[in-house]
Design an enzyme around this catalytic site. Structure first.
Site, PDB file in Angstrom:
ATOM      1  N   ASN A  92      45.654  16.643  45.088  1.00  0.00           N
ATOM      2  CA  ASN A  92      46.678  16.173  46.026  1.00  0.00           C
ATOM      3  C   ASN A  92      46.072  15.804  47.373  1.00  0.00           C
ATOM      4  O   ASN A  92      46.537  14.896  48.043  1.00  0.00           O
ATOM      5  CB  ASN A  92      47.780  17.219  46.187  1.00  0.00           C
ATOM      6  CG  ASN A  92      47.255  18.621  46.406  1.00  0.00           C
ATOM      7  OD1 ASN A  92      46.327  19.056  45.730  1.00  0.00           O
ATOM      8  ND2 ASN A  92      47.832  19.338  47.348  1.00  0.00           N
TER       9      ASN A  92
ATOM     10  N   GLN B 115      55.780  24.274  55.940  1.00  0.00           N
ATOM     11  CA  GLN B 115      56.854  24.344  56.933  1.00  0.00           C
ATOM     12  C   GLN B 115      57.737  23.106  56.914  1.00  0.00           C
ATOM     13  O   GLN B 115      58.806  23.106  57.518  1.00  0.00           O
ATOM     14  CB  GLN B 115      56.253  24.543  58.329  1.00  0.00           C
ATOM     15  CG  GLN B 115      55.760  25.968  58.540  1.00  0.00           C
ATOM     16  CD  GLN B 115      54.700  26.067  59.616  1.00  0.00           C
ATOM     17  OE1 GLN B 115      54.570  25.187  60.445  1.00  0.00           O
ATOM     18  NE2 GLN B 115      53.939  27.156  59.582  1.00  0.00           N
TER      19      GLN B 115
ATOM     20  N   ASN C 296      40.336  20.385  57.079  1.00  0.00           N
ATOM     21  CA  ASN C 296      39.922  20.126  55.694  1.00  0.00           C
ATOM     22  C   ASN C 296      39.989  18.654  55.322  1.00  0.00           C
ATOM     23  O   ASN C 296      39.087  18.123  54.678  1.00  0.00           O
ATOM     24  CB  ASN C 296      40.815  20.910  54.722  1.00  0.00           C
ATOM     25  CG  ASN C 296      40.508  22.387  54.755  1.00  0.00           C
ATOM     26  OD1 ASN C 296      39.389  22.787  55.061  1.00  0.00           O
ATOM     27  ND2 ASN C 296      41.501  23.215  54.451  1.00  0.00           N
TER      28      ASN C 296
ATOM     29  N   CYS D 215      51.094  12.928  49.407  1.00  0.00           N
ATOM     30  CA  CYS D 215      50.187  12.997  48.265  1.00  0.00           C
ATOM     31  C   CYS D 215      50.933  12.624  46.988  1.00  0.00           C
ATOM     32  O   CYS D 215      50.441  11.864  46.155  1.00  0.00           O
ATOM     33  CB  CYS D 215      49.566  14.392  48.156  1.00  0.00           C
ATOM     34  SG  CYS D 215      50.758  15.726  47.970  1.00  0.00           S
TER      35      CYS D 215
END
Lengths: 305, 338
Positions: free
Chosen positions: A278, A166, A15, A128
């Site tokens: 973000n 994670q 992405n 971000c």
């Protein structure tokens, strides 16, 4: 200089890499996107690149190493992969702009400290939340010393991928560190919240700053407004939800004035949805950093030729 | 019904109502009283968990790690628990809390985000702790959805997963359906944590027990966020009358509530109009005092702020949205025709 450009590549066809590709095609500036390299031959990002006439490869870093004409490489893979990529790119003299948490080079926030790292071969974009909030902490600390800065980043659940989920502790460590070393706060603290609302929320950030001593509210207010305008040049959806708020709060250092800034970041929607401010601020900052490096490379070539 | 295990969280959830002003002396007295009355687990942490001390939530008067050490020192039988919210607290504070004596770690996430807790469960299990998963704001999702999230926590190493009614928004059948769904899915234990915003703290806990809950939470005098929690001393009396008293000294807990906790409380949490609104709108109970303060500053009815926060689907820990919403509403009020 004229029409000259610097050839750049993107590593990672997920992405982030794909959104960055759209940004570089939309506003190439001094860069020419020469390659998108992933490791999954079936990835949607690679297919999109080919459709758009961008060379695409599933050979990852090897495809970049085969192209000596590529001078700048954006890495949107993973921290683990970047550790290896960083070494290979350095050995072959490419500039790496790292969007992963690997942090092999100095942290950069374009309007704050990029000028100090123009000779670096590897720079890292922090987080971000860091890209969104450090400029505002710096906006306060450049007019009055900041004793303590705290930020809360709230992002839409859908925009938080497995890497973030994670390694959520790394967000708090890295962002807090950035508030101190780049933002200029004596002490920094960061909190991240994932909000699952439907429809998804825009990225929201709250920045709290406790100045060390007396300060001029107007000066702080104007500095923040000026910084927002500066970030808007490369992240158009970066805006205050309200003017900065000044109030008095109980703190471990006594009753202190607190500056509160409520910030919203809407994505440009190049590839990622607009709520994912973000992610947009990462790819938009990466493009900005790439542009600054590319111009510098071009100006050097002029001198040497 | 079988006798449940009770965790008292006066010294964690009560931290909200106390505006995080607990002292070592408070901890010493409350832990001693609970321990003597047979409460097996006592939670001690900033209301928003380890590292919760902040402008966002309120600074701790005394660092919670010091309060944890104090609690561990005076507890003779009870185990000391701490709360951790990934995104606020990290493995660093987890390790520090264990060094100061924590034996049970409760790891809380918004009920849709269980997958941010994996690292913390693993570390807690590696350090030999008992672990409890806390699915906050559980009223916002269906029983089936919660059971999936609870399964994730179980897979990470949770010894028990709680249905947490952080907003005090559930009715008894909501609590029962959620506990039942988790009981039907998990091999580990299931717990229930109530808030009393709609006056159902004890009622919902009873419904959860009937649905098979193995663990429940209480606070002396109900001292907790919003209208407070199920009162520990009331739970003790009710469990005893039900014939499932897990070994609690009912009269000693009444005394602890009356003579240890009541005198230090800044106010008695109860369903006043703002607290009822929290349950009614389904927002995080800890918003109560922040919404009252900001409502006063901005001249906006705290209930209007809370209802708008519910409409925006604010979740656990989003105290910063209160100011945001209040400023938006204040602007609208100003522009509204008189």
């Amino acid at each position: 200089m004229g029409d000259e450009t610097i050839k750049v590549a993107i590593l990672g066809s997920g992405n982030i890499g794909t959104d960055l590709m759209y940004k570089l095609l939309d506003r190439p500036g001094s860069m020419e996107l020469a390659l998108l390299a992933g490791i999954d031959p079936h990835s949607e990002g690679l297919a999109r690149a080919r459709d758009l006439g961008v060379e695409a490869s599933a050979q990852g870093i090897d495809a970049v190493l085969e192209r000596p004409d590529i001078q700048i490489v954006f890495d949107a893979t993973s921290a683990k992969a970047h550790v290896r990529h960083a070494r290979l790119l350095r050995e072959t003299g490419r500039i790496a702009i790292d969007l992963t948490p690997a942090a092999r080079g100095p942290y950069v926030v374009p309007p704050v400290n990029l000028e100090q790292h123009l000779d670096a071969l590897n720079v890292n974009l922090i987080t971000c939340g860091g890209q969104a909030t450090i400029p505002l902490v710096y906006a306060v600390s450049r007019v009055t010393p900041v004793h303590y800065a705290e930020i809360v980043s709230t992002v839409a659940s859908r925009s938080a991928g497995p890497g973030t989920r994670q390694n959520i502790d790394e967000f708090t460590f890295t962002t807090a560190h950035g508030l101190e070393v780049i933002g200029g706060a004596h002490q920094g603290k960061a909190i991240i919240i994932l909000n699952p609302a439907e429809p998804p929320i825009l990225m929201r950030n709250t920045v709290y700053a406790i100045p060390a001593g007396d300060f001029d509210e107007t000066q702080v207010h104007d500095s923040i407004e000026a910084m927002v305008a500066e970030v808007q040049q490369y992240v158009p959806g970066y805006r205050l939800k309200n003017p900065p708020v000044f109030d008095i709060r109980e703190t471990p250092w006594g009753r202190k004035p607190v500056v509160t800034v409520l910030l919203e970041v809407e994505g440009a929607g190049h590839f990622l949805p607009t709520y994912a401010g973000n992610l947009d601020i990462m790819t938009a900052s990466a493009r900005r950093v790439g542009e600054v490096f590319a111009r510098r490379l071009l100006s050097r070539q002029e001198v040497y030729v | 019904m079988k006798a449940p295990r009770l965790t008292d969280t006066t010294l964690r959830d009560g931290s909200h109502a106390m505006a995080h002003t607990f002292t070592r002396q408070h901890v010493r007295e409350i832990v001693t009283a609970l321990d003597r009355a047979g409460v097996p687990v006592i939670e001690v942490t900033h209301g928003d968990g380890l590292a919760g001390s902040s402008l966002q939530y309120g600074f701790s008067r005394v660092p919670d790690l010091d309060l944890i050490a104090e609690a561990r020192e005076v507890a003779e039988r009870a185990r000391i628990a701490a709360l951790l919210l990934p995104g606020i607290g990290t493995r660093r504070e987890l390790k520090a809390a264990v060094e100061r004596g924590v034996q049970v770690l409760r790891i809380a996430t918004q009920c849709t985000e269980a997958d941010i807790s994996e690292e913390h469960f693993k570390m807690a299990k590696d350090m030999g702790l008992e672990t409890v998963g806390f699915l906050m704001m559980s009223h916002m999702r269906s029983p089936e959805f919660l059971a999936e999230q609870a399964s994730l926590m179980e897979s990470y190493g949770a010894d028990c997963v709680y249905v947490v009614d952080s907003a005090g928004a559930m009715l008894p059948h909501d609590a029962a359906a959620r506990v039942q769904a988790l009981k039907a899915t998990l091999r580990v234990q299931v717990g229930f944590h109530a808030h009393n915003n709609l006056g159902l703290g004890i009622g919902n806990t009873l419904a959860a027990l009937e649905a098979g809950a193995d663990q429940i939470d209480g606070c002396l005098r109900g001292l907790g966020a919003g209208a407070g929690n199920a009162a520990t001393e009331v739970l003790a009396a009710v469990l005893d009358r039900l014939g499932i008293n897990p070994g609690l000294d009912v009269l000693a807990l009444m005394d602890a509530a009356e003579y240890v906790v009541a005198p230090i409380m800044p106010f008695q949490p109860f369903p006043d109009r703002d607290a009822i609104t929290i349950g009614y709108a389904g927002v995080y109970s800890t918003f109560l005092l922040h919404a009252k303060r900001i409502g006063e500053q901005t001249g906006v009815d705290p209930r209007a702020i809370l209802i708008e926060l519910g409409r925006r689907q604010a979740v656990a820990g989003q105290e910063d949205w209160i100011l945001d919403v209040a400023l938006d509403l204040a602007r609208k009020q100003k522009h509204a025709p008189a």
